[in-house]
Design an enzyme around this catalytic site. Structure first.
Site, short mmCIF file in Angstrom:
data_model
loop_
_atom_site.label_atom_id
_atom_site.label_comp_id
_atom_site.label_asym_id
_atom_site.label_seq_id
_atom_site.Cartn_x
_atom_site.Cartn_y
_atom_site.Cartn_z
N ASP A 103 0.85 -1.19 0.00
CA ASP A 103 0.00 0.00 0.00
C ASP A 103 0.89 1.25 0.00
O ASP A 103 2.11 1.15 0.10
CB ASP A 103 -0.97 -0.01 1.17
CG ASP A 103 -0.26 -0.05 2.52
OD1 ASP A 103 0.94 0.25 2.58
OD2 ASP A 103 -0.92 -0.40 3.52
N ASP A 278 -7.95 -7.47 0.55
CA ASP A 278 -6.99 -7.67 1.63
C ASP A 278 -7.66 -7.29 2.93
O ASP A 278 -8.55 -6.44 2.95
CB ASP A 278 -5.73 -6.80 1.44
CG ASP A 278 -5.97 -5.37 1.91
OD1 ASP A 278 -5.59 -5.06 3.05
OD2 ASP A 278 -6.56 -4.57 1.15
#
Length: 387
Positions: A103, A278
Site C-alpha cells: 500500500d 486484503d
C-alpha cells in the site's frame, strides 16, 4: 480475451491481467507479476511489517495464497526501505518468494500517526514508534515501494473516514487525483512487469466516486482500487458504492477493494465485479479466539467448547480445522497460549483461501449464483449444536 502484456489503446500501459470467465458481474482471471501468477478473485493476507502475525510464510502458501500485502508506512519506519533494498528487496528479506502488493502508506498515516499535517505537497507526521518527523509525498511513497520491490504498488491517496462532510470528501478526492498523476510520473522508471494501481476515492457520494474513477482512467493505471470503504460505514453503503464504482472502471483491468473484509463482504463484492481483497481480519480475529468456518464465525472463548472433542469442521481440507479438538482450542485461547492464536490464524487464512478457490471454480463453471446461495445458507445455518 485479453492476454498478459496486451497494450490498452487508451493508456499505452501493458496489461498483465487476463479475464478467463465471467458469470453475471462476477469475474475470474489471472494476473501475471514478476514473482508469479495470481488467480483472481484473490484474497491477500496482510503481512504488515514484513511478517504474517502468528504464521510462517510456508503455511500462508500451503493455505492457497498467491499474493500477500506489505505496509509501506510500517516498513519505511522500521527497518527502513533503503535497508530492505540493500538486503535484496522485500521478497528476499522476508523469505516470501511470491507476488507482493504494497500500500502507499497513506491510510496508516491518517489512522496511526500523531500530529499529521496534509498539504498539497505531502503529508508530514510524527512516527508512532519514536516520534521522529517524517514527510511522505507521492514521490517518496513510490520511491519506498520501489525500494521494497513489490510487484504491485499503490498510488498515494488521502482516505477520509466515514461519515464525513461532502466538502471534506471532495477535497480529499481531488487531492488524491492530483497525487495519482504525481505517483504515476514517479513510477515511470519501474522495470517492465511491475504495476501501479490507482485508487478511487469519493466516500459515500456517488457523483464523487464517478468523478474519481473517470479521472483515474484518464490518467491510466495497470489496475484500479476502490478505497475509502470499510472505514465505519454500514455494509449497505459499501456495496452501493461498489455498485456505483465497478462499472466505471475498465473491464479488462483488475479491480481491488481495499481493506475488505469479512467473508460476507467479499462474496457480495465478487458478485459486483471485484477481483482482489486484503484484510487483517483472519489473523486479528484468530488472535482473539474467533475462527471463520464454512458454518460462520465460531468464538472459541465460549464455555460450550470446553468439553467438546469435535473439530471445528470435520469436512475442512485444512488439517488444524479438521483435527484439533474444540476443547483444546478453547483451552489454548483461555490460557493465552501463543499456539492458540497461531492455529486459529492459519485456520482463518485457510478458510479465506478455500472461499476464494470455491468462488473462482464456480465462476469458471457458470455456477456462481448456486455457490453464492449455498454458501450463504451454510453461514445462516450456523455452527454445529453444542454437545
Amino acid at each position: 480475451m485479453n492476454r498478459p502484456d496486451h497494450t490498452h489503446p487508451d493508456t499505452g500501459l501493458p496489461n498483465h491481467f487476463e479475464l478467463l470467465a465471467t458469470d453475471g458481474a462476477a469475474r475470474t482471471g489471472r494476473l501475471t507479476t514478476p514473482h508469479g501468477v495470481v488467480r483472481t478473485p484473490a484474497f491477500m493476507p496482510v503481512g504488515t511489517a514484513g511478517a504474517m502475525k502468528g504464521m510462517h510464510w510456508r503455511e500462508v502458501r500451503e493455505a492457497g495464497a498467491d499474493i500477500v500485502l506489505g505496509n509501506t508506512y510500517h516498513l519505511m519506519l522500521r527497518p527502513g526501505a533503503e535497508r530492505i533494498a540493500a538486503l535484496g528487496g522485500l521478497q528476499r528479506f522476508t523469505g516470501w518468494n511470491g507476488p507482493m502488493l504494497t500500500d502507499s502508506g497513506g491510510f496508516q498515516v491518517m489512522s496511526l500517526a500523531d500530529l499529521r499535517k496534509v498539504s498539497e505537497h505531502a503529508v508530514t507526521f510524527r512516527s508512532h514508534i519514536d516520534g521522529a518527523k517524517v514527510e511522505l509525498s507521492p514521490e517518496r511513497s513510490i520511491e519506498v515501494q520501489r525500494f521494497l520491490g513489490s510487484d504491485i504498488a499503490m498510488q498515494m491517496d488521502e482516505c477520509v473516514r466515514l461519515p464525513a462532510e461532502r466538502d471534506d470528501i471532495e477535497r480529499a478526492m481531488r487531492l488524491s487525483l492530483r497525487w495519482a498523476e504525481r505517483s504515476k510520473r514517479a513510477f515511470e522508471s519501474a522495470p517492465d512487469g511491475y504495476m501501479l494501481f490507482g485508487i478511487v476515492q469519493g466516500g459515500d457520494v456517488p457523483q464523487l466516486r464517478h468523478a474519481s474513477a473517470q479521472g483515474l482512467v484518464e490518467i491510466g493505471f495497470h489496475g484500479y482500487a476502490i478505497g475509502g470503504l470499510a472505514v465505519g460505514e454500514p455494509q449497505a453503503v459499501m456495496l452501493a458504492m461498489i455498485d456505483e464504482t465497478a462499472p466505471a472502471l475498465p473491464s479488462e483491468r483488475p479491480r481491488y477493494l481495499m481493506g475488505v473484509g469479512t467473508p460476507d463482504d467479499m462474496l457480495e463484492a465478487v458478485k459486483r465485479g471485484v477481483d482482489m481483497f486484503d484484510c487483517v481480519m483472519p489473523t486479528r480475529n484468530g488472535r482473539h479466539g474467533v475462527a471463520f468456518t464454512r458454518l460462520g464465525q465460531v468464538n472459541l472463548r465460549n464455555a460450550r467448547h470446553a468439553d467438546d472433542p469435535r473439530p471445528l469442521d470435520e469436512e475442512s481440507s485444512w488439517p488444524s480445522a479438521r483435527n484439533c479438538a474444540r476443547a483444546y482450542l478453547h483451552h489454548l485461547v483461555k490460557a493465552g497460549e501463543t499456539l492458540g492464536a497461531m492455529l486459529l490464524s492459519e485456520i482463518n487464512i485457510a478458510y479465506y483461501q478455500f472461499l476464494m478457490h470455491g468462488i473462482r471454480d464456480a465462476i469458471a463453471h457458470g455456477t456462481f449464483e448456486e455457490f453464492y446461495r449455498r454458501t450463504r445458507e451454510d453461514w445462516a445455518r450456523g455452527d454445529i449444536a453444542p454437545r
